[in-house]
Write a protein that holds these residues in place. Structure first.
Motif, PDB file in Angstrom:
ATOM      1  N   ALA A  93       0.826  -1.204   0.000  1.00  0.00           N
ATOM      2  CA  ALA A  93       0.000   0.000   0.000  1.00  0.00           C
ATOM      3  C   ALA A  93       0.864   1.260   0.000  1.00  0.00           C
ATOM      4  N   ASN A  94       0.596   2.151  -0.967  1.00  0.00           N
ATOM      5  CA  ASN A  94       1.258   3.451  -1.068  1.00  0.00           C
ATOM      6  C   ASN A  94       2.765   3.354  -1.284  1.00  0.00           C
ATOM      7  N   GLU A  95       3.260   2.217  -1.780  1.00  0.00           N
ATOM      8  CA  GLU A  95       4.686   2.048  -2.012  1.00  0.00           C
ATOM      9  C   GLU A  95       4.920   1.463  -3.399  1.00  0.00           C
ATOM     10  N   LYS A  96       6.033   1.853  -4.006  1.00  0.00           N
ATOM     11  CA  LYS A  96       6.415   1.288  -5.281  1.00  0.00           C
ATOM     12  C   LYS A  96       6.820  -0.172  -5.094  1.00  0.00           C
ATOM     13  N   GLY A  97       6.519  -0.981  -6.091  1.00  0.00           N
ATOM     14  CA  GLY A  97       6.866  -2.384  -5.998  1.00  0.00           C
ATOM     15  C   GLY A  97       8.328  -2.659  -6.269  1.00  0.00           C
ATOM     16  N   LEU A  98       8.924  -1.990  -7.258  1.00  0.00           N
ATOM     17  CA  LEU A  98      10.304  -2.268  -7.625  1.00  0.00           C
ATOM     18  C   LEU A  98      11.283  -1.669  -6.623  1.00  0.00           C
ATOM     19  N   TYR A  99      12.447  -2.335  -6.495  1.00  0.00           N
ATOM     20  CA  TYR A  99      13.517  -1.766  -5.696  1.00  0.00           C
ATOM     21  C   TYR A  99      14.112  -0.587  -6.463  1.00  0.00           C
ATOM     22  N   GLU A 100      14.146   0.579  -5.831  1.00  0.00           N
ATOM     23  CA  GLU A 100      14.670   1.782  -6.478  1.00  0.00           C
ATOM     24  C   GLU A 100      16.146   1.990  -6.202  1.00  0.00           C
ATOM     25  N   GLY A 101      16.759   1.133  -5.412  1.00  0.00           N
ATOM     26  CA  GLY A 101      18.176   1.241  -5.084  1.00  0.00           C
ATOM     27  C   GLY A 101      18.524   0.265  -3.980  1.00  0.00           C
ATOM     28  N   THR A 102      19.789   0.246  -3.599  1.00  0.00           N
ATOM     29  CA  THR A 102      20.243  -0.737  -2.609  1.00  0.00           C
ATOM     30  C   THR A 102      19.599  -0.525  -1.245  1.00  0.00           C
ATOM     31  N   ALA A 103      19.550   0.721  -0.780  1.00  0.00           N
ATOM     32  CA  ALA A 103      18.940   0.995   0.525  1.00  0.00           C
ATOM     33  C   ALA A 103      17.427   0.807   0.478  1.00  0.00           C
ATOM     34  N   HIS A 104      16.808   1.195  -0.635  1.00  0.00           N
ATOM     35  CA  HIS A 104      15.367   1.015  -0.762  1.00  0.00           C
ATOM     36  C   HIS A 104      14.987  -0.463  -0.736  1.00  0.00           C
ATOM     37  N   SER A 105      15.846  -1.332  -1.268  1.00  0.00           N
ATOM     38  CA  SER A 105      15.552  -2.768  -1.232  1.00  0.00           C
ATOM     39  C   SER A 105      15.556  -3.293   0.202  1.00  0.00           C
ATOM     40  N   LYS A 203      17.725   0.722  10.981  1.00  0.00           N
ATOM     41  CA  LYS A 203      16.263   0.753  10.927  1.00  0.00           C
ATOM     42  C   LYS A 203      15.742   2.144  11.241  1.00  0.00           C
ATOM     43  N   HIS A 204      16.359   2.819  12.212  1.00  0.00           N
ATOM     44  CA  HIS A 204      15.932   4.185  12.546  1.00  0.00           C
ATOM     45  C   HIS A 204      16.103   5.103  11.343  1.00  0.00           C
ATOM     46  N   ILE A 205      17.230   4.988  10.657  1.00  0.00           N
ATOM     47  CA  ILE A 205      17.485   5.837   9.491  1.00  0.00           C
ATOM     48  C   ILE A 205      16.468   5.559   8.389  1.00  0.00           C
ATOM     49  N   THR A 207      13.484   4.401   8.601  1.00  0.00           N
ATOM     50  CA  THR A 207      12.075   4.611   8.962  1.00  0.00           C
ATOM     51  C   THR A 207      11.844   6.022   9.502  1.00  0.00           C
ATOM     52  N   SER A 208      12.384   6.321  10.675  1.00  0.00           N
ATOM     53  CA  SER A 208      12.135   7.622  11.300  1.00  0.00           C
ATOM     54  C   SER A 208      12.656   8.772  10.450  1.00  0.00           C
ATOM     55  N   ASP A 209      13.823   8.599   9.846  1.00  0.00           N
ATOM     56  CA  ASP A 209      14.418   9.671   9.053  1.00  0.00           C
ATOM     57  C   ASP A 209      14.064   9.550   7.568  1.00  0.00           C
ATOM     58  N   ASN A 210      13.150   8.662   7.234  1.00  0.00           N
ATOM     59  CA  ASN A 210      12.879   8.334   5.825  1.00  0.00           C
ATOM     60  C   ASN A 210      11.397   7.970   5.675  1.00  0.00           C
ATOM     61  N   PRO A 211      10.498   8.934   5.908  1.00  0.00           N
ATOM     62  CA  PRO A 211       9.076   8.603   6.018  1.00  0.00           C
ATOM     63  C   PRO A 211       8.442   7.991   4.777  1.00  0.00           C
ATOM     64  N   ASP A 212       8.922   8.358   3.565  1.00  0.00           N
ATOM     65  CA  ASP A 212       8.303   7.800   2.369  1.00  0.00           C
ATOM     66  C   ASP A 212       9.083   6.630   1.788  1.00  0.00           C
ATOM     67  N   GLY A 213      10.196   6.253   2.418  1.00  0.00           N
ATOM     68  CA  GLY A 213      10.981   5.106   1.961  1.00  0.00           C
ATOM     69  C   GLY A 213      11.896   5.401   0.808  1.00  0.00           C
ATOM     70  N   LEU A 214      11.835   6.608   0.241  1.00  0.00           N
ATOM     71  CA  LEU A 214      12.622   6.910  -0.952  1.00  0.00           C
ATOM     72  C   LEU A 214      13.625   8.038  -0.741  1.00  0.00           C
ATOM     73  N   PHE A 216      16.238   7.728   1.033  1.00  0.00           N
ATOM     74  CA  PHE A 216      17.522   7.035   0.972  1.00  0.00           C
ATOM     75  C   PHE A 216      17.384   5.843   0.029  1.00  0.00           C
ATOM     76  N   GLU A 217      17.715   6.046  -1.235  1.00  0.00           N
ATOM     77  CA  GLU A 217      17.580   4.963  -2.199  1.00  0.00           C
ATOM     78  C   GLU A 217      18.800   4.055  -2.211  1.00  0.00           C
ATOM     79  N   ASP A 218      20.004   4.636  -2.078  1.00  0.00           N
ATOM     80  CA  ASP A 218      21.246   3.864  -2.174  1.00  0.00           C
ATOM     81  C   ASP A 218      22.106   4.070  -0.939  1.00  0.00           C
ATOM     82  N   PHE A 219      22.869   3.038  -0.608  1.00  0.00           N
ATOM     83  CA  PHE A 219      23.797   3.168   0.516  1.00  0.00           C
ATOM     84  C   PHE A 219      24.928   4.128   0.173  1.00  0.00           C
ATOM     85  N   GLY A 220      25.549   3.952  -0.995  1.00  0.00           N
ATOM     86  CA  GLY A 220      26.691   4.776  -1.342  1.00  0.00           C
ATOM     87  C   GLY A 220      26.345   6.235  -1.581  1.00  0.00           C
ATOM     88  N   LYS A 221      25.231   6.501  -2.250  1.00  0.00           N
ATOM     89  CA  LYS A 221      24.859   7.870  -2.598  1.00  0.00           C
ATOM     90  C   LYS A 221      24.130   8.588  -1.465  1.00  0.00           C
TER      91      LYS A 221
END
Length: 381
Positions: A93-105, A203-205, A207-214, A216-221
């Protein structure tokens, strides 16, 4: 009771720089070193390091990895409550299905990680050739009381712009600067794409710091630079062994030919650290009276009548009479006719090279790949 550490193996990338080699398969499923697949190294490292709970995150051509890995039996990753789980993207619900990057996965699989309640999460890439004891990296992480630890290696300066590059305090090993694929790197200390995070902090980063999940898409970037800005403690774990990022046709070719060098062979270096594979058994290698083999790797099921010099032949390869193969990698099931000359080339799986052809013989690595209409296509790396 929660586990001390679980692994999340990122294996969803397309690997477009490998060109036709990844047209119909995920990059980690590409054959390597004769009888292996690239992903065999990360999975075997988990098994040998005592990390027996592994989530494999797939996306592009995910069925090629799912069919190959199965239940993880070949890597002893199917024991009791431990085991290997294939994690493909799905719509919520309210989320993209595909992984948009390493952190998003990882964000998309918070529930899977939470179900194991780990203290630490090991993040791996499924497309590198190396042997590493992750338990020693975890010891380093604990010793330095880090929030995150990045495994690093020195790379040639002319390749540094391909990687995440960092600077660190040489005494404390604390990372002070990090930049993903800089145009003008000021260091050659590169991230290997291997991370250990304290799960609560990550997990805090995410979720709490990333309300829409996007955010932080990648770990490196995204994630690593954010943690440095927010004064998290990031530590560098310096790796000294063989490691190869097989992200291009040329580096893939080099990694295979490294098997022929005693000082860099990633399979012979530490024979106690086995690399497991799920490749099916084939008939024994057959050499006829005209065959001549020097400094090469030949796999099960090969039938060779020609000359093979400083090359790697995968299972089921056939080489005709009068044919000379030098400095080349021939992938599974390829057929090379009579009186063919091949040098500095990669021949893709199932390709048929007709008799009386010359291939390669240039400074660039030549890739011969099979078109969908079963004709062969030649390209340089």
């Amino acid at each position: 009771m929660g586990k001390e550490m679980i692994a999340m193996l990122l294996a969803g990338g397309r690997g477009s720089r490998l060109k036709k080699l990844t047209e119909d398969k995920a990059k980690p499923a590409v054959p390597y070193g004769g009888k292996y697949r690239i992903i065999d190294f990360a999975l075997s490292n988990c098994c040998n390091s005592g990390v027996h709970t592994v989530g494999v995150l797939t996306q592009y051509q995910h069925h090629t990895l799912k069919n190959y890995i199965g239940t993880g039996d070949c890597w002893n990753l199917n024991k009791g409550e431990d085991g290997l789980t294939i994690l493909s993207p799905y719509d919520r619900a309210n989320e993209k299905g595909l992984y948009e990057g390493t952190a998003h996965s990882i964000y998309q699989n918070l529930d899977f990680i939470d179900s194991h309640d780990p203290e630490y999460v090991l993040i791996l890439s499924g497309d590198h050739i190396y042997k590493m004891d992750y338990s020693k990296m975890l010891e380093h992480h604990k010793k330095h009381s880090a929030d995150a630890t990045i495994s690093v290696i020195e790379v040639p300066w002319d390749e540094a712009s391909r990687f995440g590059i960092m600077n660190m305090n040489p005494d404390s090993k604390q990372i002070t600067e990090f930049e993903e694929k800089p145009e003008s790197p000021n260091s050659n200390l590169a991230s290997m794409g291997i991370y250990i995070f304290n799960w609560k902090a990550l997990k805090h980063i995410l979720t709490s710091d990333n309300p829409d999940g996007l955010a932080f898409e990648d770990f490196g970037k995204d994630v690593i630079p954010y943690m440095i800005r927010e004064n998290y403690h990031l530590s560098a774990y310096q790796f000294k062994g063989y490691w190869k990022d097989v992200g291009t046709v040329e580096s893939f070719w080099e990694a295979n030919l490294d098997l022929l060098r005693g000082d860099q062979n990633p399979l012979l270096d530490d024979k106690e650290w086995k690399i497991y594979t799920a490749q099916p058994s084939q008939p024994p290698l057959i050499l006829d009276e005209s065959a001549l083999i020097t400094q090469s790797v030949l796999s099960e099921g090969c039938q060779v009548s020609g000359h093979v010099q400083r090359s790697v032949l995968s299972p089921g390869v056939r080489v005709g009479k009068g044919t000379i193969i030098k400095n080349s990698v021939i992938l599974p099931g390829a057929v090379v006719g009579d009186n063919v000359k091949i040098e500095n080339a990669v021949i893709d799986s199932g390709t048929v090279i007709e008799s009386n052809n010359n291939i390669g013989y240039s400074q660039e690595v030549t890739l011969i790949a099979r078109k969908k209409d079963h004709q062969e296509e030649e390209m340089s790396a």
